[in-house]
Design an enzyme around this catalytic site. Structure first.
Site, PDB file in Angstrom:
ATOM      1  N   GLU A 165       0.743  -7.277   8.892  1.00  0.00           N
ATOM      2  CA  GLU A 165       1.690  -6.163   8.574  1.00  0.00           C
ATOM      3  C   GLU A 165       2.379  -5.624   8.059  1.00  0.00           C
ATOM      4  OE1 GLU A 165      -0.575  -3.628   9.591  1.00  0.00           O
ATOM      5  OE2 GLU A 165      -2.030  -5.469  10.434  1.00  0.00           O
TER       6      GLU A 165
ATOM      7  N   ASP B 299      -7.089  -1.291 -26.177  1.00  0.00           N
ATOM      8  CA  ASP B 299      -7.659  -1.324 -24.993  1.00  0.00           C
ATOM      9  C   ASP B 299      -7.710   0.483 -24.990  1.00  0.00           C
ATOM     10  OD1 ASP B 299      -7.804  -4.004 -24.133  1.00  0.00           O
ATOM     11  OD2 ASP B 299      -5.616  -3.804 -23.725  1.00  0.00           O
TER      12      ASP B 299
ATOM     13  N   PRO C 146       1.171  -1.358   0.166  1.00  0.00           N
ATOM     14  CA  PRO C 146      -0.179  -0.708   0.050  1.00  0.00           C
ATOM     15  C   PRO C 146       0.690   1.331   0.128  1.00  0.00           C
ATOM     16  CG  PRO C 146      -0.890  -1.102   2.163  1.00  0.00           C
ATOM     17  CD  PRO C 146       0.788  -2.011   0.911  1.00  0.00           C
TER      18      PRO C 146
ATOM     19  N   ARG D 184      -0.948  -9.129 -21.522  1.00  0.00           N
ATOM     20  CA  ARG D 184      -2.039  -9.170 -22.413  1.00  0.00           C
ATOM     21  C   ARG D 184      -0.439  -8.535 -23.665  1.00  0.00           C
ATOM     22  NH1 ARG D 184      -7.019  -8.027 -22.371  1.00  0.00           N
ATOM     23  NH2 ARG D 184      -6.670  -6.485 -23.424  1.00  0.00           N
TER      24      ARG D 184
HETATM   25  C1  9D3 Z   1      -2.901  -0.567  10.508  1.00  0.00           C
HETATM   26  C2  9D3 Z   1      -2.709  -0.930   9.541  1.00  0.00           C
HETATM   27  N1  9D3 Z   1      -2.655  -1.778   8.439  1.00  0.00           N
HETATM   28  C3  9D3 Z   1      -3.754  -2.848   7.766  1.00  0.00           C
HETATM   29  C4  9D3 Z   1      -5.186  -2.705   7.640  1.00  0.00           C
HETATM   30  C5  9D3 Z   1      -1.952  -1.503   7.241  1.00  0.00           C
HETATM   31  C6  9D3 Z   1      -1.745  -2.585   6.029  1.00  0.00           C
HETATM   32  C7  9D3 Z   1      -1.266  -3.339   6.189  1.00  0.00           C
HETATM   33  C8  9D3 Z   1      -0.775  -4.996   5.220  1.00  0.00           C
HETATM   34  C9  9D3 Z   1      -2.639  -2.603   5.134  1.00  0.00           C
HETATM   35  C10 9D3 Z   1      -2.496  -3.484   4.246  1.00  0.00           C
HETATM   36  C11 9D3 Z   1      -1.598  -4.611   4.128  1.00  0.00           C
HETATM   37  C12 9D3 Z   1      -1.429  -5.822   3.095  1.00  0.00           C
HETATM   38  N2  9D3 Z   1      -1.508  -4.896   2.145  1.00  0.00           N
HETATM   39  C13 9D3 Z   1      -1.399  -5.717   1.007  1.00  0.00           C
HETATM   40  O1  9D3 Z   1      -0.181  -6.043   0.914  1.00  0.00           O
HETATM   41  C14 9D3 Z   1      -1.730  -4.746  -0.497  1.00  0.00           C
HETATM   42  C15 9D3 Z   1      -1.654  -4.085  -1.287  1.00  0.00           C
HETATM   43  C16 9D3 Z   1      -3.133  -2.642  -0.113  1.00  0.00           C
HETATM   44  O2  9D3 Z   1      -3.762  -3.180   0.660  1.00  0.00           O
HETATM   45  N3  9D3 Z   1      -4.037  -1.881  -0.955  1.00  0.00           N
HETATM   46  C17 9D3 Z   1      -3.645  -1.808  -2.203  1.00  0.00           C
HETATM   47  N4  9D3 Z   1      -2.526  -1.904  -2.859  1.00  0.00           N
HETATM   48  C18 9D3 Z   1      -1.620  -3.579  -2.351  1.00  0.00           C
HETATM   49  S1  9D3 Z   1       0.032  -4.187  -3.031  1.00  0.00           S
HETATM   50  C19 9D3 Z   1      -0.184  -5.226  -1.482  1.00  0.00           C
END
Ligand code: 9D3
Length: 252
Positions: A116, A169, A89, A154
């Site tokens: 996490e 596309d 994220p 693709r």
């Molecule tokens: C304390 C906040 N955490 C949990 C709500 C933060 C958090 C940790 C791990 C939020 C998401 C994740 C796991 N997400 C991914 O591995 C992830 C992801 C995403 O959550 N949103 C958008 N793209 C991606 S790419 C990998």
């Protein structure tokens, strides 16, 4: 193209890449997909891949050592250099421009986190780039890896039939536009009638109508994609006409 995915759920990746365009590309050797599980490189009876975070707080953190051994094995499986892309994220949101860039590489390694996240020291040492799917919360990186595998596959030469040329596309033009509406049989249905122009046989008029619909939809739904100053004179005219027609008859 070769893609190696480091993930605690390699069977998820295999499943998502078994069907449709990606499945066919893999069968034809255009895509070579390998899954690598850090648990297979974890030591001890419990094969731990995670532990509690220093500083406290909820959730667990993925440990350096199982990931290091797993990634080393993935790298060593092929001599071609490969960027290590961490799905997270905290990454930059994926775009079609980034997909095009990645699709041109001979190889890449996708790293999926769970819990996490991953110990920051591993990320600093090994990760080339971080990519996000967008501003919403997922449970891990696997869906992101599947999205990248699909989008880059693709674009491999020969992955698509003539039916679906990648050049057509959405987002692939110089100015990315949304797609126009599509219709098939029956021409008359209780939910509406197919626009006459699509049944006219006039290919120039059909192309014009489709372009106009793409412009209008993009302006209405995704104005962020449309830089109206960058449009050609012809496109500006088409969009202006579509807006006037809509103002006169607002039934969608
Ligand atoms: C304390 C906040 N955490 C949990 C709500 C933060 C958090 C940790 C791990 C939020 C998401 C994740 C796991 N997400 C991914 O591995 C992830 C992801 C995403 O959550 N949103 C958008 N793209 C991606 S790419 C990998």
């Amino acid at each position: 193209m070769r893609i190696d995915v480091v993930t605690l759920f390699p069977e998820f990746m295999a499943q998502s890449a078994a069907l449709g365009v990606v499945g066919r590309a893999a069968e034809r050797g255009l895509l070579e997909l390998h899954g690598w599980n850090p648990r297979d490189y974890a030591e001890g009876n419990y094969r731990r891949v995670d532990d509690r975070p220093f500083g406290g707080g909820p959730g667990m953190v993925m440990l350096i050592e199982p990931l290091r051994a797993c990634l080393a094995a993935a790298k060593a499986a092929d001599p071609a250099p490969a960027p290590v892309i961490y799905l997270s994220p905290q990454g930059r949101p994926l775009t079609q421009a980034k997909v095009r860039e990645l699709a041109a590489l001979p190889r890449m390694i996708l790293l999926c986190g769970r819990y996490e996240g991953i110990d920051e020291r591993f990320l600093e040492a090994e990760v080339t780039e971080e990519i996000s799917l967008g501003d919403y919360v997922l449970s891990g990186g696997e869906l992101g890896a599947a999205v990248i595998v699909d989008a880059v596959t693709r674009l491999q030469d020969g992955a698509l039939g003539d039916a679906e040329s990648a050049a057509q596309d959405s987002f692939e033009g110089p100015q990315g536009l949304l797609d126009c509406p599509h219709y098939s049989h029956p021409a008359q249905h209780e939910w509406g009638t197919v626009p006459d122009v699509l049944r006219s046989g006039n290919h120039a008029a059909i192309a014009r109508w489709r372009r106009q619909q793409s412009l209008l939809r993009t302006a209405l739904r995704r104005p962020d994609l449309l830089d109206e100053g960058q449009l050609s004179k012809a496109d500006r005219l088409l969009l202006e006409q579509a807006r006037q027609a809509l103002a006169k008859d607002p039934t969608p």
